[in-house]
Design a protein around this motif. Sequence first.
Motif, PDB file in Angstrom:
ATOM      1  N   GLU A 110       0.855  -1.138   0.139  1.00 39.94           N
ATOM      2  CA  GLU A 110      -0.054   0.122   0.044  1.00 39.94           C
ATOM      3  C   GLU A 110       0.822   1.443  -0.131  1.00 39.94           C
ATOM      4  O   GLU A 110       1.883   1.361   0.736  1.00 39.94           O
ATOM      5  N   PHE A 111       0.429   2.207  -0.881  1.00 40.55           N
ATOM      6  CA  PHE A 111       1.308   3.395  -1.037  1.00 40.55           C
ATOM      7  C   PHE A 111       0.500   4.506  -1.437  1.00 40.55           C
ATOM      8  O   PHE A 111      -0.480   4.450  -1.771  1.00 40.55           O
ATOM      9  N   SER A 112       0.974   5.470  -0.919  1.00 44.19           N
ATOM     10  CA  SER A 112       0.390   6.848  -1.626  1.00 44.19           C
ATOM     11  C   SER A 112       1.424   7.545  -2.697  1.00 44.19           C
ATOM     12  O   SER A 112       2.625   7.420  -2.689  1.00 44.19           O
ATOM     13  N   GLY A 113       0.899   8.395  -3.298  1.00 50.07           N
ATOM     14  CA  GLY A 113       1.494   9.387  -4.313  1.00 50.07           C
ATOM     15  C   GLY A 113       0.854   9.256  -5.676  1.00 50.07           C
ATOM     16  O   GLY A 113       0.206   8.030  -5.770  1.00 50.07           O
ATOM     17  N   ALA A 114       0.800  10.247  -6.583  1.00 42.86           N
ATOM     18  CA  ALA A 114       0.157  10.164  -7.817  1.00 42.86           C
ATOM     19  C   ALA A 114       0.762  11.170  -8.682  1.00 42.86           C
ATOM     20  O   ALA A 114       0.206  11.586  -9.870  1.00 42.86           O
ATOM     21  N   THR A 115       2.219  10.883  -8.642  1.00 35.55           N
ATOM     22  CA  THR A 115       2.884  11.532  -9.924  1.00 35.55           C
ATOM     23  C   THR A 115       2.575  10.687 -11.056  1.00 35.55           C
ATOM     24  O   THR A 115       2.368   9.522 -11.178  1.00 35.55           O
ATOM     25  N   GLU A 116       2.752  11.475 -12.408  1.00 36.83           N
ATOM     26  CA  GLU A 116       2.333  10.814 -13.688  1.00 36.83           C
ATOM     27  C   GLU A 116       3.411   9.552 -13.735  1.00 36.83           C
ATOM     28  O   GLU A 116       3.108   8.548 -14.188  1.00 36.83           O
ATOM     29  N   ALA A 117       4.543   9.892 -13.375  1.00 39.80           N
ATOM     30  CA  ALA A 117       5.860   8.953 -13.776  1.00 39.80           C
ATOM     31  C   ALA A 117       5.414   7.529 -12.659  1.00 39.80           C
ATOM     32  O   ALA A 117       5.723   6.616 -13.145  1.00 39.80           O
ATOM     33  N   LEU A 118       4.882   8.023 -11.458  1.00 35.33           N
ATOM     34  CA  LEU A 118       4.689   6.642 -10.428  1.00 35.33           C
ATOM     35  C   LEU A 118       3.500   5.906 -11.090  1.00 35.33           C
ATOM     36  O   LEU A 118       3.468   4.760 -11.345  1.00 35.33           O
ATOM     37  N   LEU A 119       2.445   6.477 -11.575  1.00 40.42           N
ATOM     38  CA  LEU A 119       1.241   5.893 -12.005  1.00 40.42           C
ATOM     39  C   LEU A 119       1.576   5.200 -13.510  1.00 40.42           C
ATOM     40  O   LEU A 119       0.954   4.274 -13.807  1.00 40.42           O
TER      41      LEU A 119
END
Length: 187
Positions: A110-119
């Motif tokens: 489970e993680f948080s973060g929503a950068t375009e590269a991450l997604l």
Amino acid sequence: MKQFGLDSYQHTRIQHLSKGNKQKVNIIQALLPNPELLLLDEPISGLDPDSQKRLVDILTQLKKAGTTIIFTCHESFFAERLADRSIHVTQQNIKEVMVSRENNQYRTIEFSGATEALLSFVSSSPFIMKHVCQTSSPHIISVHAVKSNEVIGEIIALGGTIQFVSRQMDMLPMLGSNDNGKKQVKK
């Protein structure tokens, strides 16, 4: 009816069938609507060995297609072939809960973060088996265990924050496609 060898009984009343053939009819009726959830109580009771094998093959195909199957049985071979999780009940008490070896090969992260590269990484990584996310965060993924450290490192490098990592099993089958506002994003 063909899969269970009941072709010749198409016009026979159910009360005239043997116990095993009645069981086959019950199973066929349960499978007709192509259910997302299948509940079976002692499904191989009364079935001959060939029919038991056919049923295992059919249920294995349904499981691979995403059908959730919950069943009771006394036959260990049946549970070993199909069950991801087993609960052994003795005298109305849970004796043990086991997880199949297949599920031990995955980790839930489970993680948080929503950068375009991450997604982009999450949607394209061959090591991520499932991806469930909420509209706001966090994301929950299921990953091949041997690649989990690599995936965690990449998530952190791409600006994500790790919030939870399972130790031994894939927990995603416990989450439905609409549980708590979550939606299925990737198989």
